[in-house]
Design a protein around this motif. Structure first.
Motif, PDB file in Angstrom:
ATOM      1  N   ARG A   1      38.515  34.785  43.784  1.00  0.00           N
ATOM      2  CA  ARG A   1      38.899  35.750  44.818  1.00  0.00           C
ATOM      3  C   ARG A   1      37.796  35.818  45.867  1.00  0.00           C
TER       4      ARG A   1
ATOM      5  N   LYS B   1      45.782  34.790  32.852  1.00  0.00           N
ATOM      6  CA  LYS B   1      45.216  35.720  33.829  1.00  0.00           C
ATOM      7  C   LYS B   1      44.180  34.990  34.702  1.00  0.00           C
TER       8      LYS B   1
ATOM      9  N   CYS C   1      49.488  30.307  45.030  1.00  0.00           N
ATOM     10  CA  CYS C   1      49.670  31.107  43.815  1.00  0.00           C
ATOM     11  C   CYS C   1      48.516  32.097  43.648  1.00  0.00           C
ATOM     12  N   GLN C   2      48.868  33.350  43.377  1.00  0.00           N
ATOM     13  CA  GLN C   2      47.856  34.398  43.197  1.00  0.00           C
ATOM     14  C   GLN C   2      47.792  34.869  41.743  1.00  0.00           C
TER      15      GLN C   2
ATOM     16  N   CYS D   1      49.849  36.266  39.765  1.00  0.00           N
ATOM     17  CA  CYS D   1      50.346  37.621  39.460  1.00  0.00           C
ATOM     18  C   CYS D   1      51.163  37.624  38.160  1.00  0.00           C
TER      19      CYS D   1
ATOM     20  N   THR E   1      54.213  37.100  37.527  1.00  0.00           N
ATOM     21  CA  THR E   1      55.619  37.549  37.575  1.00  0.00           C
ATOM     22  C   THR E   1      56.566  36.417  37.163  1.00  0.00           C
TER      23      THR E   1
ATOM     24  N   CYS F   1      58.975  35.110  42.665  1.00  0.00           N
ATOM     25  CA  CYS F   1      57.641  35.075  43.289  1.00  0.00           C
ATOM     26  C   CYS F   1      57.642  36.017  44.507  1.00  0.00           C
TER      27      CYS F   1
END
Ligand code: SF4
Ligand code: SF4
Length: 241
Positions: free
Chosen positions: A236, A187, A168-169, A171, A173, A208
């Motif tokens: 990151r 966030k 999971c990044q 994002c 969505t 995703c």
């Protein structure tokens, strides 16, 4: 008897029937227009019929007598038929006894079983969507349209969705698209699916981005426990340097 009018029998959702049983109603009777005489292009009465056939199998699956649910087709001009059908149904249900009691299921147990199935209604409708839209032309097909094995399999292979914390990044969505607000999102935080709220619609799986492919589909297996809250922050690589 409580009469509930709807614009079309197709409006009677599977969850309405389950809710009635959960509220202690002993039987549900659906009076629909004659097949092929629907006012609408959608032919909602075929949907109602298929929903009833499906619901009957689900009732069997959870130990409820399927005769507590009935659909009959009649026109607005057939008052005699309506009275006869409803009276016949009431006598049948009286013979079955109060819901749960007649089947030897305790009140709390029955509520729990119905709640579990109700939670899965969106999933059931997605999986059985094609069949629910079928126009069954021959009454001889009704009994075998949904089978016991099929419904047992439906529940033993229930799909769950899980977000792989390694992929999971954040994002966001999936969380934006989830219709049930079931994704815990913030966030820079690895996203987590609240399995209690998830209605198993699969939207997150589709949403995703392919470059992340973080949402996994699990058929019938155990869902890994959610990542503890204090370990969800994404570090990151460029920021680590
Ligand atoms: S499957 Fe995904 S999008 Fe659908 S309710 Fe569950 S978490 Fe939300
Ligand atoms: S869409 Fe995929 S990568 Fe983006 S937050 Fe959801 S699970 Fe993570």
């Amino acid at each position: 008897m409580r009469l509930i009018r709807v614009m079309c029998s197709g409006r009677v959702d599977l969850s309405f029937v389950l809710r009635a049983f959960s509220n202690g109603i002993d039987g549900v009777f659906i009076g629909a227009c004659h097949l092929n005489e629907c006012n609408y292009v959608t032919h909602g009465n075929y949907h109602a019929l298929n929903m009833v056939l499906l619901c009957k199998r689900i009732m069997e699956h959870i130990g409820l007598n399927p005769e507590r649910l009935r659909i009959e087709f009649m026109s607005g001009a057939e008052a005699g038929l309506f009275i006869e059908s409803v009276n016949g149904f009431i006598n049948k249900v009286k013979g079955l006894g109060p819901i749960g009691q007649g089947e030897g299921i305790g009140k709390d147990e029955l509520k729990a079983r119905l709640a579990e199935i109700t939670r899965l209604v969106p999933y059931i409708k997605v999986v059985k969507n094609e069949k629910l839209g079928t126009r069954l032309l021959n009454p001889e097909e009704y009994d075998s349209f949904f089978t016991k094995d099929e419904i047992d399999r439906l529940f033993s292979e229930v799909i769950s969705y899980y977000i792989d914390p390694e992929k999971c990044q954040a994002c966001m969505t999936c969380a934006r698209r989830c219709p049930a607000e079931a994704i815990i999102s913030a966030k820079g935080q690895i996203h987590v699916i609240n399995q209690e709220k998830c209605i198993k619609c699969g939207t997150c799986f589709e949403a995703c981005p392919p470059k992340f492919k973080a949402v996994k589909k699990i058929a019938g297996g155990l869902v890994p426990p959610p990542l503890p809250e204090d370990q969800r922050t994404i570090v990151r690589k460029d920021k680590e340097k």
